[in-house]
Scaffold this motif. Structure first.
Motif, short mmCIF file in Angstrom:
data_model
loop_
_atom_site.label_atom_id
_atom_site.label_comp_id
_atom_site.label_asym_id
_atom_site.label_seq_id
_atom_site.Cartn_x
_atom_site.Cartn_y
_atom_site.Cartn_z
N ILE A 1 35.96 34.43 46.34
CA ILE A 1 35.73 35.88 46.33
C ILE A 1 37.05 36.63 46.52
CG2 ILE A 1 34.68 37.77 47.64
CD1 ILE A 1 32.25 35.95 48.07
N GLU A 2 37.89 36.14 47.41
CA GLU A 2 39.20 36.78 47.60
C GLU A 2 40.01 36.76 46.31
OE1 GLU A 2 43.29 36.18 50.21
OE2 GLU A 2 41.35 35.70 51.13
N GLY A 3 39.97 35.61 45.63
CA GLY A 3 40.73 35.49 44.38
C GLY A 3 40.21 36.38 43.27
N LEU A 4 38.93 36.68 43.29
CA LEU A 4 38.31 37.47 42.22
C LEU A 4 38.17 38.95 42.56
CD1 LEU A 4 35.39 35.09 41.14
CD2 LEU A 4 37.58 35.42 39.99
N SER A 5 38.38 39.31 43.80
CA SER A 5 38.10 40.67 44.25
C SER A 5 38.78 41.73 43.38
CB SER A 5 38.56 40.84 45.71
OG SER A 5 38.25 42.14 46.17
N GLY A 6 37.98 42.70 42.93
CA GLY A 6 38.49 43.80 42.15
C GLY A 6 38.73 43.52 40.68
N SER A 7 38.39 42.30 40.24
CA SER A 7 38.76 41.88 38.88
C SER A 7 37.70 42.16 37.83
CB SER A 7 39.06 40.38 38.88
OG SER A 7 37.86 39.64 39.13
N GLY A 8 36.45 42.33 38.25
CA GLY A 8 35.36 42.47 37.29
C GLY A 8 34.96 41.16 36.63
N LYS A 9 35.51 40.04 37.11
CA LYS A 9 35.21 38.73 36.53
C LYS A 9 33.88 38.18 37.04
CE LYS A 9 40.14 37.51 36.25
NZ LYS A 9 41.19 36.57 36.77
N VAL A 10 33.39 37.17 36.34
CA VAL A 10 32.12 36.54 36.69
C VAL A 10 32.34 35.44 37.72
CG1 VAL A 10 30.21 35.14 35.82
CG2 VAL A 10 31.06 37.06 34.47
#
Length: 307
Positions: free
Chosen positions: A84-93
């Motif tokens: 979640i930290e790595g994806l935060s703010g990205s709009g990725k799945v």
């Protein structure tokens, strides 16, 4: 898409990874052993060695991928937090794999009429509270601009892309071959919803493209009692009638978690959201048809995924 998937050398993760490659995606899979990298190459997957405890690695892989699928563990909160930290703010799945023992009642093989729906989940038992909390964490990640979803699998059957076993039925088969007697926990009246591994893969591919943020999906295509499944297994093996096994003896064989929840509980659910929102149309044989016609056709290594 470039997809990072944990558990890529496992039964569920390996099957999803192979399906992603066939669909044209680039797949990077997390594996625990260097020798598994060569195995993944055979199905077109690039392997990276690490564990769910390698926080920095998970964050970096999540940031470099277009989407992340966690198929390694339903119970490792730290790994989910790192993704979640790595994806935060990205709009990725972010697709997280859970298991429908979260509604299991540990009935000791007794039946129930209770059926659960995606918008009517019960309070979890103490044994499953931590898993449910992780599911909620994933769903809440939608508030961090992540297209997060939980895919809550039921009893999975069928032969995967890699020589690995699923969780539940292979344990019954192994015990039957060892003892010469097919057994179920208690009277075997407990019922589990179920789904074929190839239909599971189809759903993950659809969710990767179409899921809404914060969606929870039960993954099921029918249900069967353990008494009916062990009866079909006994016929396929040419053994006598399946027999009741007291819960305490089953726990000695399979351990508390597997005997109480994986094989001794009811988990009856209905997965309407995947069909209605994603257009998922499961089409493989039922579990009883598979046991009768295909279960014994492939020898698989003894390795188990999380339920």
């Amino acid at each position: 898409m470039k997809v990072f998937i944990t558990g890529a050398a496992g039964y569920i993760g390996g099957s999803i990874a192979a399906g992603l490659v066939k669909a044209g995606h680039q797949v990077v899979g997390l594996v625990r052993q260097p020798e598994q990298i060569e195995e993944l190459k055979k199905i077109g997957v690039d392997g990276v060695v690490g564990t769910l405890d390698d926080r920095d690695l998970l964050i970096a892989q999540a940031r470099s991928a277009d989407a992340v699928i966690n198929a390694a563990s339903s119970d490792n909160r730290a790994a989910v937090e790192a993704i979640i930290e790595g994806l935060s703010g990205s709009g990725k799945v972010f697709l997280h794999t859970s298991g429908s023992s979260i509604v299991g009642d540990a009935s000791g093989g007794l039946g129930t009429d209770r059926i659960y729906h995606e918008d009517q989940l019960p309070e979890p038992t103490p044994d499953k509270a931590a898993r449910v909390a992780i599911d909620k964490l994933v769903l809440a990640a939608a508030g961090e601009r992540i297209r997060s979803a939980v895919l809550c699998n039921t009893l999975i059957y069928g032969h995967g892309a890699l020589p690995r076993d699923s969780v539940q039925l292979p344990r019954l088969l192994k015990q039957a071959r060892k003892s010469g007697i097919v057994r179920h926990v208690g009277p075997g009246l407990n019922i589990w919803s179920n789904v074929h591994i190839d239909d599971v893969v189809d759903l993950y591919l659809l969710a990767l493209e179409k899921t809404e943020a914060g969606a929870f999906y039960f993954v099921e295509n029918g249900e069967a009692s353990f008494r009916d499944m062990t009866a079909a297994m006994a016929r396929a093996l040419g053994m006598g009638e399946a027999q009741d096994w007291p819960l305490e003896q089953a726990r000695e064989e399979w351990g508390y978690e597997m005997a109480s929840y994986g094989l001794g509980s009811n988990s009856r659910v209905r997965g309407q959201r995947a069909r209605g929102q994603l257009g998922w149309t499961p089409r493989r044989p039922s579990v009883l048809e598979w046991i009768a016609g295909d279960m014994l056709n492939h020898a698989t290594a003894t390795r188990h995924a999380d339920i």
